[in-house]
Write a protein that holds these residues in place. Structure first.
Motif, PDB file in Angstrom:
ATOM      1  N   GLU A   1     -30.709  12.507  40.979  1.00 25.04           N
ATOM      2  CA  GLU A   1     -29.573  13.450  41.020  1.00 25.04           C
ATOM      3  C   GLU A   1     -28.252  12.712  40.841  1.00 25.04           C
ATOM      4  O   GLU A   1     -27.379  13.143  40.074  1.00 25.04           O
ATOM      5  CB  GLU A   1     -29.549  14.205  42.359  1.00 25.04           C
ATOM      6  N   ASP A   2     -28.088  11.568  41.532  1.00 23.20           N
ATOM      7  CA  ASP A   2     -26.820  10.814  41.428  1.00 23.20           C
ATOM      8  C   ASP A   2     -26.609  10.330  39.995  1.00 23.20           C
ATOM      9  O   ASP A   2     -25.490  10.339  39.483  1.00 23.20           O
ATOM     10  CB  ASP A   2     -26.829   9.603  42.372  1.00 23.20           C
ATOM     11  N   THR A   3     -27.697   9.894  39.354  1.00 28.76           N
ATOM     12  CA  THR A   3     -27.579   9.406  37.970  1.00 28.76           C
ATOM     13  C   THR A   3     -27.149  10.537  37.044  1.00 28.76           C
ATOM     14  O   THR A   3     -26.220  10.382  36.236  1.00 28.76           O
ATOM     15  CB  THR A   3     -28.935   8.822  37.511  1.00 28.76           C
ATOM     16  N   LEU A   4     -27.802  11.685  37.169  1.00 30.69           N
ATOM     17  CA  LEU A   4     -27.452  12.824  36.304  1.00 30.69           C
ATOM     18  C   LEU A   4     -26.017  13.271  36.586  1.00 30.69           C
ATOM     19  O   LEU A   4     -25.272  13.638  35.662  1.00 30.69           O
ATOM     20  CB  LEU A   4     -28.437  13.977  36.514  1.00 30.69           C
ATOM     21  N   ALA A   5     -25.604  13.199  37.853  1.00 32.35           N
ATOM     22  CA  ALA A   5     -24.238  13.611  38.200  1.00 32.35           C
ATOM     23  C   ALA A   5     -23.216  12.650  37.573  1.00 32.35           C
ATOM     24  O   ALA A   5     -22.178  13.078  37.058  1.00 32.35           O
ATOM     25  CB  ALA A   5     -24.081  13.652  39.719  1.00 32.35           C
ATOM     26  N   SER A   6     -23.520  11.354  37.584  1.00 30.70           N
ATOM     27  CA  SER A   6     -22.591  10.389  36.966  1.00 30.70           C
ATOM     28  C   SER A   6     -22.533  10.593  35.456  1.00 30.70           C
ATOM     29  O   SER A   6     -21.476  10.463  34.838  1.00 30.70           O
ATOM     30  CB  SER A   6     -23.030   8.949  37.254  1.00 30.70           C
ATOM     31  N   ILE A   7     -23.671  10.921  34.862  1.00 33.20           N
ATOM     32  CA  ILE A   7     -23.676  11.200  33.416  1.00 33.20           C
ATOM     33  C   ILE A   7     -22.805  12.438  33.142  1.00 33.20           C
ATOM     34  O   ILE A   7     -21.982  12.437  32.218  1.00 33.20           O
ATOM     35  CB  ILE A   7     -25.127  11.421  32.915  1.00 33.20           C
ATOM     36  N   ALA A   8     -22.941  13.449  33.968  1.00 32.62           N
ATOM     37  CA  ALA A   8     -22.132  14.670  33.774  1.00 32.62           C
ATOM     38  C   ALA A   8     -20.641  14.338  33.867  1.00 32.62           C
ATOM     39  O   ALA A   8     -19.845  14.800  33.050  1.00 32.62           O
ATOM     40  CB  ALA A   8     -22.515  15.715  34.814  1.00 32.62           C
ATOM     41  N   ARG A   9     -20.288  13.511  34.856  1.00 31.87           N
ATOM     42  CA  ARG A   9     -18.863  13.147  35.017  1.00 31.87           C
ATOM     43  C   ARG A   9     -18.382  12.409  33.770  1.00 31.87           C
ATOM     44  O   ARG A   9     -17.305  12.657  33.255  1.00 31.87           O
ATOM     45  CB  ARG A   9     -18.680  12.299  36.277  1.00 31.87           C
ATOM     46  N   GLY A  10     -19.206  11.507  33.263  1.00 31.26           N
ATOM     47  CA  GLY A  10     -18.846  10.761  32.054  1.00 31.26           C
ATOM     48  C   GLY A  10     -18.679  11.689  30.854  1.00 31.26           C
ATOM     49  O   GLY A  10     -17.747  11.550  30.066  1.00 31.26           O
ATOM     50  N   LEU A  11     -19.576  12.649  30.721  1.00 31.07           N
ATOM     51  CA  LEU A  11     -19.511  13.586  29.587  1.00 31.07           C
ATOM     52  C   LEU A  11     -18.233  14.418  29.649  1.00 31.07           C
ATOM     53  O   LEU A  11     -17.554  14.613  28.629  1.00 31.07           O
ATOM     54  CB  LEU A  11     -20.731  14.517  29.597  1.00 31.07           C
ATOM     55  N   VAL A  12     -17.900  14.892  30.835  1.00 29.66           N
ATOM     56  CA  VAL A  12     -16.670  15.688  30.979  1.00 29.66           C
ATOM     57  C   VAL A  12     -15.460  14.810  30.650  1.00 29.66           C
ATOM     58  O   VAL A  12     -14.523  15.235  29.960  1.00 29.66           O
ATOM     59  CB  VAL A  12     -16.588  16.315  32.389  1.00 29.66           C
ATOM     60  N   GLY A  13     -15.520  13.546  31.066  1.00 29.59           N
ATOM     61  CA  GLY A  13     -14.450  12.596  30.714  1.00 29.59           C
ATOM     62  C   GLY A  13     -14.341  12.403  29.199  1.00 29.59           C
ATOM     63  O   GLY A  13     -13.263  12.091  28.680  1.00 29.59           O
ATOM     64  N   MET A  14     -15.453  12.594  28.489  1.00 26.48           N
ATOM     65  CA  MET A  14     -15.447  12.419  27.026  1.00 26.48           C
ATOM     66  C   MET A  14     -15.161  13.737  26.309  1.00 26.48           C
ATOM     67  O   MET A  14     -15.327  13.832  25.098  1.00 26.48           O
ATOM     68  CB  MET A  14     -16.801  11.850  26.567  1.00 26.48           C
ATOM     69  N   GLY A  15     -14.759  14.764  27.051  1.00 26.75           N
ATOM     70  CA  GLY A  15     -14.318  15.999  26.390  1.00 26.75           C
ATOM     71  C   GLY A  15     -15.288  17.165  26.460  1.00 26.75           C
ATOM     72  O   GLY A  15     -15.020  18.220  25.878  1.00 26.75           O
ATOM     73  N   VAL A  16     -16.419  17.016  27.181  1.00 29.33           N
ATOM     74  CA  VAL A  16     -17.308  18.176  27.345  1.00 29.33           C
ATOM     75  C   VAL A  16     -16.615  19.192  28.250  1.00 29.33           C
ATOM     76  O   VAL A  16     -16.172  18.853  29.349  1.00 29.33           O
ATOM     77  CB  VAL A  16     -18.673  17.745  27.944  1.00 29.33           C
ATOM     78  N   ASP A  17     -16.486  20.422  27.769  1.00 27.58           N
ATOM     79  CA  ASP A  17     -15.876  21.455  28.620  1.00 27.58           C
ATOM     80  C   ASP A  17     -16.768  22.691  28.756  1.00 27.58           C
ATOM     81  O   ASP A  17     -16.367  23.688  29.317  1.00 27.58           O
ATOM     82  CB  ASP A  17     -14.470  21.825  28.144  1.00 27.58           C
ATOM     83  N   ARG A  18     -17.986  22.613  28.211  1.00 24.83           N
ATOM     84  CA  ARG A  18     -18.983  23.679  28.418  1.00 24.83           C
ATOM     85  C   ARG A  18     -20.297  22.985  28.755  1.00 24.83           C
ATOM     86  O   ARG A  18     -20.867  22.276  27.911  1.00 24.83           O
ATOM     87  CB  ARG A  18     -19.114  24.534  27.162  1.00 24.83           C
ATOM     88  N   LEU A  19     -20.732  23.144  29.990  1.00 25.22           N
ATOM     89  CA  LEU A  19     -21.848  22.351  30.497  1.00 25.22           C
ATOM     90  C   LEU A  19     -22.882  23.264  31.158  1.00 25.22           C
ATOM     91  O   LEU A  19     -22.542  24.074  32.017  1.00 25.22           O
ATOM     92  CB  LEU A  19     -21.302  21.355  31.544  1.00 25.22           C
ATOM     93  N   VAL A  20     -24.139  23.119  30.728  1.00 26.39           N
ATOM     94  CA  VAL A  20     -25.247  23.825  31.378  1.00 26.39           C
ATOM     95  C   VAL A  20     -25.984  22.812  32.242  1.00 26.39           C
ATOM     96  O   VAL A  20     -26.262  21.692  31.784  1.00 26.39           O
ATOM     97  CB  VAL A  20     -26.233  24.408  30.334  1.00 26.39           C
ATOM     98  N   VAL A  21     -26.291  23.181  33.482  1.00 23.94           N
ATOM     99  CA  VAL A  21     -27.057  22.289  34.367  1.00 23.94           C
ATOM    100  C   VAL A  21     -28.303  23.038  34.829  1.00 23.94           C
ATOM    101  O   VAL A  21     -28.207  24.182  35.281  1.00 23.94           O
ATOM    102  CB  VAL A  21     -26.233  21.847  35.600  1.00 23.94           C
ATOM    103  N   ALA A  22     -29.466  22.403  34.699  1.00 24.63           N
ATOM    104  CA  ALA A  22     -30.713  23.051  35.124  1.00 24.63           C
ATOM    105  C   ALA A  22     -31.216  22.414  36.411  1.00 24.63           C
ATOM    106  O   ALA A  22     -31.405  21.193  36.469  1.00 24.63           O
ATOM    107  CB  ALA A  22     -31.769  22.938  34.031  1.00 24.63           C
ATOM    108  N   GLY A  23     -31.441  23.265  37.415  1.00 24.91           N
ATOM    109  CA  GLY A  23     -31.967  22.809  38.701  1.00 24.91           C
ATOM    110  C   GLY A  23     -30.921  22.939  39.800  1.00 24.91           C
ATOM    111  O   GLY A  23     -29.763  22.562  39.614  1.00 24.91           O
ATOM    112  N   GLY A  24     -31.350  23.484  40.921  1.00 28.30           N
ATOM    113  CA  GLY A  24     -30.428  23.727  42.027  1.00 28.30           C
ATOM    114  C   GLY A  24     -29.910  22.446  42.672  1.00 28.30           C
ATOM    115  O   GLY A  24     -28.707  22.272  42.875  1.00 28.30           O
ATOM    116  N   GLU A  25     -30.838  21.532  43.002  1.00 28.37           N
ATOM    117  CA  GLU A  25     -30.406  20.263  43.623  1.00 28.37           C
ATOM    118  C   GLU A  25     -29.544  19.495  42.628  1.00 28.37           C
ATOM    119  O   GLU A  25     -28.526  18.903  42.982  1.00 28.37           O
ATOM    120  CB  GLU A  25     -31.621  19.420  44.023  1.00 28.37           C
ATOM    121  N   THR A  26     -29.987  19.492  41.377  1.00 29.12           N
ATOM    122  CA  THR A  26     -29.255  18.787  40.335  1.00 29.12           C
ATOM    123  C   THR A  26     -27.852  19.386  40.195  1.00 29.12           C
ATOM    124  O   THR A  26     -26.853  18.641  40.103  1.00 29.12           O
ATOM    125  CB  THR A  26     -30.023  18.901  38.994  1.00 29.12           C
TER     126      THR A  26
END
Ligand code: ATP
Ligand SMILES: O=C(O)[C@@H](O)C(=O)CO
Length: 422
Positions: free
Chosen positions: A339-364
């Protein structure tokens, strides 16, 4: 304020919020218990969903966080409450559904409430107290091999009895089809017989409408989002009072798109497969994380040149049988490390300009939303039953998020979701 809700995970929170919105109840979701309440009071919300990450927390933590949420909801003016758990009753033998429900009832001075995981819109029905997913008993579905909450029994009465010392009874479908007055009378009979939790059968939305009306005088219901379908009528005296506008939205404007999948549920596995042929996918390997490799940098390096050309998908998702086989070779904290790894990847993606993000999984979703500093979600258009687009509050730039429950959505969910954005 018509209703205060406590959800045990983040995708479950947006599921409930979107059902309430569809019933015309202006709903805002907050992430964790906020420090203040003025913003919510000003927002014009009629229902608030406090999304917690308590489904797999130690029992005492889950109870404490839920009671803190209850106190906050009372402070903002709620006097009716909804404890939202999963329509597949995701829990362990120790909890957390039973202990949290008991604690909330004690705090509210209650001696009776309902337990109703049915959600027919997504194929979850309860018959004679047994929970089915698309007509398959829960313990014969892939939920048996869930990484965190493997479900080995379909009998909700029995599951609940494992989690509480209180008495658990059943209101069967034969009673439910006779309508809300009959159900209400059965509640009274069970209550006077010392039953504290009534598991209620439901196989279609008509059942849920009747159950919702029968719950009109219960300060707390415990359920999946299903019972919310029937609550609107009992929350308002006049149906024409129903609101028709959502709180103000904060729309992103055409940045990059990404999907992060941390669910290993059957539906998410199929949705990841469907994407493979269509846009780029990156597998996040749990064993590489455990070996201490810099998976986050590798993932972001992979994604950077692709983002300008369309959506990308990064997933730890693997078939349930592979997860079960791998679990014995992973350390105890494997889930939170993924979960922490996927969360850091998400933060990095948003930093690179992602502004529409789908996340699958409740804990995730819980981990991703935490890493992005999201404080709340305004509920937008529904992509499929129980999964709306949402507009994040608290982020430096506008961000559209779709938090998808692991087993929700059709095979093409990750392909079609973008089309539902305004
Ligand atoms: N390959 C894998 N092996 C083991 N565990 C994994 C793997 N991939 C993901 N996980 C972990 O499995 C858990 C999946 O839980 P999550 O709540 O995100 O999905 P879900 O239970 O399918 O969704 P929901 O709660 O919405 O039904 C997470 O903790 C995630 O980190
Ligand atoms: O009820 C459901 O199935 C979902 O909202 C959920 O809670 C999955 O995590």
């Amino acid at each position: 304020m018509l209703l205060g809700c406590i959800a045990d995970d983040f995708t479950g929170g947006t599921d409930l919020a979107s059902v309430l919105m569809a019933q015309g109840i202006r709903t805002v979701q907050v992430i964790g218990v906020p420090d203040t309440w003025e913003d919510i009071a000003r927002s014009g919300a009629e229902a608030v969903v406090v999304a917690l990450k308590t489904r797999t927390a130690p029992v005492a933590d889950a109870v404490e966080q839920s009671l803190t949420a209850l106190r906050w909801l009372r402070k903002i003016g709620c006097d009716r409450f909804y404890f939202k758990y999963c329509s597949t009753f995701d829990s362990t033998p120790a909890g957390n559904i039973g202990p949290v429900a008991d604690a909330l009832m004690d705090a509210l001075g209650m001696d009776f409430t309902v337990v109703c995981p049915a959600l027919p819109a997504n194929g979850r029905t309860v018959r004679d107290g047994r929970l089915f997913v698309d007509d398959v008993p829960l313990d014969e579905t892939s939920m048996r091999q869930h990484p965190l909450t493997p479900m080995d029994d379909a009998n909700v009465v029995r599951l609940m009895r494992r989690q509480t010392s209180s008495r658990v009874g059943l209101v069967d479908r034969g009673t439910v089809v006779q309508g809300s007055e009959r159900i209400h009378a059965e509640f009274a009979a069970l209550r006077s017989a010392g039953i504290r939790f009534a598991v209620v059968d439901a196989t279609d939305d008509q059942d849920l409408l009747a159950i919702g009306r029968a719950c009109a005088d219960l300060p707390l219901v415990t359920a999946s989002s299903g019972v919310a379908i029937g609550l609107a009528a009992s929350l308002r005296a006049q149906p024409e009072d129903l609101a028709d506008s959502a709180p103000e939205a904060h729309l992103p404007s055409g940045g990059a798109r990404a999907v992060i999948a941390g669910s290993c549920s059957a539906a998410t596995n199929a949705q990841v497969e469907a994407v493979r042929e269509v846009y780029p996918t990156f597998p996040v390997d749990p064993f590489a994380i455990v070996r201490g490799e810099d998976v986050v940098t590798a993932a972001l390096r992979w994604a950077r040149p692709l983002l300008a050309h369309g959506p990308v998908l990064l997933h730890a998702t693997q078939p349930a049988r592979d997860v079960t086989a791998a679990k014995s070779r992973l350390p105890d904290d494997f889930a939170s490390r993924i979960e922490d790894t996927l969360a850091s990847i998400a933060r990095g993606l948003v930093g690179m300009g992602v502004d529409r993000l789908v996340v699958a999984g409740g804990e995730t979703s819980g981990a991703v939303v935490g890493a992005l500093g999201v404080t709340g979600l305004v509920i937008g258009p529904e992509i499929s039953p129980g999964v709306p687009w949402t507009w994040a509050l608290g982020t430096p730039r506008p961000l559209a998020l779709a938090l998808k429950s692991g087993n929700f959505g059709s095979r093409d969910f990750f392909l079609d979701a973008w089309e539902r954005l305004p």
